[in-house]
Design a protein around this motif. Structure first.
Motif, PDB file in Angstrom:
ATOM      1  N   LEU A  45       0.791  -1.237   0.000  1.00  0.00           N
ATOM      2  CA  LEU A  45       0.000   0.000   0.000  1.00  0.00           C
ATOM      3  C   LEU A  45       0.822   1.286   0.000  1.00  0.00           C
ATOM      4  O   LEU A  45       0.318   2.342  -0.353  1.00  0.00           O
ATOM      5  CB  LEU A  45      -0.937   0.012   1.219  1.00  0.00           C
ATOM      6  CG  LEU A  45      -1.901  -1.174   1.328  1.00  0.00           C
ATOM      7  CD1 LEU A  45      -2.543  -1.216   2.701  1.00  0.00           C
ATOM      8  CD2 LEU A  45      -2.967  -1.085   0.245  1.00  0.00           C
ATOM      9  N   LYS A  46       2.073   1.209   0.473  1.00  0.00           N
ATOM     10  CA  LYS A  46       2.932   2.395   0.602  1.00  0.00           C
ATOM     11  C   LYS A  46       2.179   3.580   1.241  1.00  0.00           C
ATOM     12  O   LYS A  46       2.037   4.648   0.632  1.00  0.00           O
ATOM     13  CB  LYS A  46       3.512   2.786  -0.751  1.00  0.00           C
ATOM     14  CG  LYS A  46       4.347   1.675  -1.366  1.00  0.00           C
ATOM     15  CD  LYS A  46       5.005   2.071  -2.646  1.00  0.00           C
ATOM     16  CE  LYS A  46       5.924   1.035  -3.252  1.00  0.00           C
ATOM     17  NZ  LYS A  46       5.680  -0.363  -2.964  1.00  0.00           N
ATOM     18  N   PRO A  47       1.703   3.390   2.478  1.00  0.00           N
ATOM     19  CA  PRO A  47       0.941   4.458   3.136  1.00  0.00           C
ATOM     20  C   PRO A  47       1.828   5.645   3.538  1.00  0.00           C
ATOM     21  O   PRO A  47       3.053   5.510   3.574  1.00  0.00           O
ATOM     22  CB  PRO A  47       0.393   3.758   4.395  1.00  0.00           C
ATOM     23  CG  PRO A  47       1.433   2.727   4.708  1.00  0.00           C
ATOM     24  CD  PRO A  47       1.919   2.242   3.368  1.00  0.00           C
ATOM     25  N   ASP A  48       1.193   6.777   3.831  1.00  0.00           N
ATOM     26  CA  ASP A  48       1.943   7.957   4.280  1.00  0.00           C
ATOM     27  C   ASP A  48       2.398   7.800   5.727  1.00  0.00           C
ATOM     28  O   ASP A  48       3.399   8.381   6.141  1.00  0.00           O
ATOM     29  CB  ASP A  48       1.062   9.213   4.161  1.00  0.00           C
ATOM     30  CG  ASP A  48       0.721   9.503   2.704  1.00  0.00           C
ATOM     31  OD1 ASP A  48       1.650   9.668   1.907  1.00  0.00           O
ATOM     32  OD2 ASP A  48      -0.480   9.542   2.378  1.00  0.00           O
ATOM     33  N   ALA A  49       1.620   7.025   6.511  1.00  0.00           N
ATOM     34  CA  ALA A  49       1.977   6.792   7.909  1.00  0.00           C
ATOM     35  C   ALA A  49       1.318   5.498   8.395  1.00  0.00           C
ATOM     36  O   ALA A  49       0.412   4.971   7.749  1.00  0.00           O
ATOM     37  CB  ALA A  49       1.535   7.969   8.781  1.00  0.00           C
ATOM     38  N   VAL A  50       1.808   5.020   9.546  1.00  0.00           N
ATOM     39  CA  VAL A  50       1.306   3.777  10.129  1.00  0.00           C
ATOM     40  C   VAL A  50       1.023   3.992  11.616  1.00  0.00           C
ATOM     41  O   VAL A  50       1.825   4.617  12.308  1.00  0.00           O
ATOM     42  CB  VAL A  50       2.371   2.647  10.015  1.00  0.00           C
ATOM     43  CG1 VAL A  50       1.852   1.328  10.593  1.00  0.00           C
ATOM     44  CG2 VAL A  50       2.829   2.465   8.577  1.00  0.00           C
ATOM     45  N   LEU A  71      12.927  -1.315   5.059  1.00  0.00           N
ATOM     46  CA  LEU A  71      12.310  -1.152   3.732  1.00  0.00           C
ATOM     47  C   LEU A  71      12.274   0.310   3.320  1.00  0.00           C
ATOM     48  O   LEU A  71      12.484   0.648   2.170  1.00  0.00           O
ATOM     49  CB  LEU A  71      10.854  -1.639   3.758  1.00  0.00           C
ATOM     50  CG  LEU A  71      10.567  -3.120   3.872  1.00  0.00           C
ATOM     51  CD1 LEU A  71       9.080  -3.336   4.134  1.00  0.00           C
ATOM     52  CD2 LEU A  71      10.975  -3.821   2.578  1.00  0.00           C
ATOM     53  N   ASP A  72      11.952   1.174   4.304  1.00  0.00           N
ATOM     54  CA  ASP A  72      11.754   2.597   4.032  1.00  0.00           C
ATOM     55  C   ASP A  72      12.241   3.417   5.224  1.00  0.00           C
ATOM     56  O   ASP A  72      11.525   3.618   6.189  1.00  0.00           O
ATOM     57  CB  ASP A  72      10.255   2.853   3.793  1.00  0.00           C
ATOM     58  CG  ASP A  72       9.955   4.328   3.556  1.00  0.00           C
ATOM     59  OD1 ASP A  72      10.905   5.150   3.499  1.00  0.00           O
ATOM     60  OD2 ASP A  72       8.764   4.664   3.434  1.00  0.00           O
ATOM     61  N   PRO A  73      13.491   3.883   5.157  1.00  0.00           N
ATOM     62  CA  PRO A  73      14.066   4.660   6.270  1.00  0.00           C
ATOM     63  C   PRO A  73      13.274   5.935   6.598  1.00  0.00           C
ATOM     64  O   PRO A  73      13.420   6.495   7.671  1.00  0.00           O
ATOM     65  CB  PRO A  73      15.472   5.002   5.782  1.00  0.00           C
ATOM     66  CG  PRO A  73      15.753   4.037   4.679  1.00  0.00           C
ATOM     67  CD  PRO A  73      14.434   3.703   4.060  1.00  0.00           C
ATOM     68  N   ASN A  74      12.422   6.372   5.652  1.00  0.00           N
ATOM     69  CA  ASN A  74      11.619   7.586   5.891  1.00  0.00           C
ATOM     70  C   ASN A  74      10.206   7.279   6.378  1.00  0.00           C
ATOM     71  O   ASN A  74       9.364   8.179   6.431  1.00  0.00           O
ATOM     72  CB  ASN A  74      11.543   8.420   4.616  1.00  0.00           C
ATOM     73  CG  ASN A  74      12.918   8.878   4.171  1.00  0.00           C
ATOM     74  OD1 ASN A  74      13.708   9.348   4.977  1.00  0.00           O
ATOM     75  ND2 ASN A  74      13.220   8.703   2.897  1.00  0.00           N
ATOM     76  N   ALA A  75       9.944   6.030   6.705  1.00  0.00           N
ATOM     77  CA  ALA A  75       8.597   5.636   7.150  1.00  0.00           C
ATOM     78  C   ALA A  75       8.197   6.431   8.391  1.00  0.00           C
ATOM     79  O   ALA A  75       9.032   6.722   9.250  1.00  0.00           O
ATOM     80  CB  ALA A  75       8.572   4.141   7.453  1.00  0.00           C
ATOM     81  N   LYS A  76       6.915   6.803   8.437  1.00  0.00           N
ATOM     82  CA  LYS A  76       6.400   7.550   9.594  1.00  0.00           C
ATOM     83  C   LYS A  76       5.486   6.618  10.384  1.00  0.00           C
ATOM     84  O   LYS A  76       4.371   6.343   9.959  1.00  0.00           O
ATOM     85  CB  LYS A  76       5.648   8.791   9.118  1.00  0.00           C
ATOM     86  CG  LYS A  76       6.588   9.786   8.428  1.00  0.00           C
ATOM     87  CD  LYS A  76       5.848  10.989   7.898  1.00  0.00           C
ATOM     88  CE  LYS A  76       6.685  11.892   7.054  1.00  0.00           C
ATOM     89  NZ  LYS A  76       7.663  12.706   7.714  1.00  0.00           N
ATOM     90  N   VAL A  77       6.024   6.109  11.497  1.00  0.00           N
ATOM     91  CA  VAL A  77       5.293   5.130  12.296  1.00  0.00           C
ATOM     92  C   VAL A  77       4.980   5.704  13.677  1.00  0.00           C
ATOM     93  O   VAL A  77       5.859   6.200  14.377  1.00  0.00           O
ATOM     94  CB  VAL A  77       6.093   3.813  12.444  1.00  0.00           C
ATOM     95  CG1 VAL A  77       5.298   2.784  13.248  1.00  0.00           C
ATOM     96  CG2 VAL A  77       6.458   3.247  11.070  1.00  0.00           C
ATOM     97  N   LEU A  78       3.704   5.624  14.026  1.00  0.00           N
ATOM     98  CA  LEU A  78       3.225   6.067  15.341  1.00  0.00           C
ATOM     99  C   LEU A  78       2.917   4.808  16.157  1.00  0.00           C
ATOM    100  O   LEU A  78       2.051   4.027  15.774  1.00  0.00           O
ATOM    101  CB  LEU A  78       1.953   6.911  15.169  1.00  0.00           C
ATOM    102  CG  LEU A  78       1.111   7.191  16.418  1.00  0.00           C
ATOM    103  CD1 LEU A  78       1.908   7.953  17.465  1.00  0.00           C
ATOM    104  CD2 LEU A  78      -0.147   7.950  16.054  1.00  0.00           C
TER     105      LEU A  78
END
Length: 120
Positions: A45-50, A71-78
């Motif tokens: 899905l390549k979401p903007d945030a999780v 996978l994605d060093p720029n991932a935004k995870v809450l």
């Protein structure tokens, strides 16, 4: 419209987060019940945030966070944790989580923190 992936093993928690996000103008890209599913959904899905629960069966939120960050060093995870998981919350932040919220949470808080993460 920002797309969010909701990860929690409890369906009522996913529902509560889903409603809060939709009511605040987010799009729910998808949902996952455990860390393993979260990684698959993230790739797909390549979401903007999780939003990521910490304690889940199969694979924990912490393990999933580490994989997603690879996978994605720029991932935004809450991260969303139950009370008393301070050690895991610290570990999550050290491993790239952008913020955390403690359960039980107020829906506005989830929206507020997600907005802050997405702006940074």
């Amino acid at each position: 419209m920002k797309r969010i992936l909701i990860v929690d093993d409890a369906s009522f928690m996913r529902l509560a987060i889903n409603e809060a996000l939709v009511n605040s103008g987010f799009e729910v890209a998808g949902e996952a019940e455990d860390g393993k599913e979260a990684i698959e959904q993230y790739k797909l899905l390549k979401p903007d945030a999780v939003t990521m629960d910490i304690t889940m069966p199969v694979m924990s939120g912490l393990e999933a966070l580490k994989e997603i960050m690879k996978l994605d060093p720029n991932a935004k995870v809450l991260m969303i944790s139950a009370l008393g998981q301070d050690t895991q919350v610290k570990e999550a932040i050290l491993n790239g989580a952008k913020s955390f919220i403690v359960k039980p949470f107020q829906e506005e808080k989830v929206v507020q923190v997600l907005n802050k993460i997405l702006e940074s």
